[in-house]
Enzyme design. Structure first.
Site: not given
Ligand SMILES: *Cc1c(COP(=O)(O)O)cnc(C)c1O
Length: 394
Positions: A186-187
């Protein structure tokens, strides 16, 4: 075309030296479990979400599950969501004995089609879980409007959406409940982890018990200044608290998140521009009419000719490029078919996209020359494929 020696993965997390030092400090400190850093991480997250409460969990899955429990979702209830998501989104509904009611996606944005939600509501519907697929915000206004009218709760699965904004408002700073993931893909990552953003104090209280054995110290704390070794168990809770080791990573990621996301967005724009000439071969996630900021979490492309998808992924793999077909629509999986009677044909848009989608590498450290190589390899595949088609016709 430049030869790329090493394998280009679909994704890789960016961990700087400061983060490594901080993790080493935690390891040396003698306190590895949930402690001061986990608390600080929640504070900083809360500041990021404009003062709303953020509560950390071992994963977004744990956060989604706990949130549904906090809403009292139980056997016989229905929760509306999209079939075009990771299994966790609907698994947590099923885990509580409730029914995941899928609503098809829009074939252009790949997000849940809000115009179809109302028809899917019954007297058993309790909540809606929209998913901001790839980091593109769902059109939330109509969904919140339905929820208000029908007295439903909304839990946004924001696993892809750290840094996404909808109509100039950052996801997590408004609305009902949002759940973010800090898994390494994920970011923003904390190694593993996730957080729930919410307002209700009673629900916060429930979550804090649910993520730690149902242990309540407050009764005993009242009688002792520095806390007490005595506690009460008010229900059988889970064990999904975030450790200080993870929080140390997350804290540093949070400082960098705008830089990390800006780079992802820049690379996503480069993909869009580069693939402009491939409109007869692929289609991309469409830009909706409302104001938004994409988080640049995933870069999905869809092959118009679904028969070529496996060849395409194989071809990229042979050329040292990692891809993944996110997602196979959930209603096609054995469990969802057997338990809820879903079958092929139920959600044609999710199936159409699901059969064609391939996510390309997109992450902060992806270099421009590596991306150019990916773009060239994609184009080369289609030239080769077109050549073969012509040969077959002759
Ligand atoms: C990653 C992901 C999850 C689960 O996140 P974890 O932190 O791994 O539990 C849930 N929903 C979506 C859409 C995801 O991509």
């Amino acid at each position: 075309m430049q030869k790329v020696e090493k394998f280009i993965p679909l994704s890789r997390p960016t961990i700087n030296e400061e983060t490594i030092k901080e993790v080493v400090n935690v390891l040396k400190s003698g306190w590895l479990a949930t402690g001061p850093l986990a608390q600080k991480f929640e504070q900083k997250l809360s500041e990021y979400f404009k003062g709303r409460t953020a509560m950390c969990f071992t994963s977004a899955t744990a956060g989604l599950h706990a949130s549904l429990m906090a809403l009292g979702i139980k056997e016989g209830d229905e929760v509306i969501t999209t079939p075009f998501t990771f299994a966790a989104t609907a698994n947590v509904i099923a885990m509580l004995g409730a029914r995941p009611v899928f609503v098809d996606i829009e074939v252009n944005t790949f997000n849940i089609d809000s115009s179809k939600i109302e028809n899917a509501c019954t007297s058993k519907t309790k909540a809606i879980i929209p998913v901001h697929y790839a980091g593109l915000p769902v059109d939330l206004d109509p969904i919140y409007e339905i929820a208000r009218r029908k007295n439903l709760r909304i839990i946004e699965d924001a696993a892809h959406a750290f840094g996404t904004s909808y109509k100039n408002r950052t996801i997590g700073t408004f609305g009902d409940i949002q759940v973010f993931s800090f898994h390494p893909i994920k970011n923003l990552t904390s190694g593993e982890g996730g957080c729930v953003v919410l307002d209700s104090e009673s629900e916060q209280k429930f979550l804090s018990l649910q993520r730690f054995h149902g242990i309540d110290r407050s009764i005993w704390d009242r009688f002792s200044k520095n806390g007490s070794c005595y506690y009460d168990v008010v229900f059988p809770g889970f064990k999904s608290n975030l450790s200080d080791i993870q929080a140390a990573i997350g804290l540093h990621q949070l400082v960098e998140i705008e830089t990390l996301n800006d780079r992802r967005r820049y690379l996503a724009r480069r993909y869009y521009e580069a693939f402009d000439g491939l409109k007869d071969k692929i289609f991309l996630q469409a830009i909706p009419g409302y104001d938004f900021t994409h988080s640049g979490h995933l870069f999905p492309i869809c092959l118009l000719d679904k028969m070529q998808r496996d060849n395409f992924m194989e071809y990229l793999k042979k050329n040292s490029i990692g891809t993944t077909p996110y997602y196979t629509p959930l209603h096609l999986f054995t469990y969802y078919h057997k338990t809820f009677g879903y079958k092929k044909g139920d959600f044609p848009n999710a199936e159409y996209v699901g059969e064609r989608v391939v996510c390309l590498p997109l992450y902060y450290e992806l270099k421009e020359d590596e991306q150019d190589y990916i773009i060239e390899t994609v184009k080369k595949f289609f030239r080769k494929f077109m050549g073969e088609m012509c040969r077959k016709r002759l």
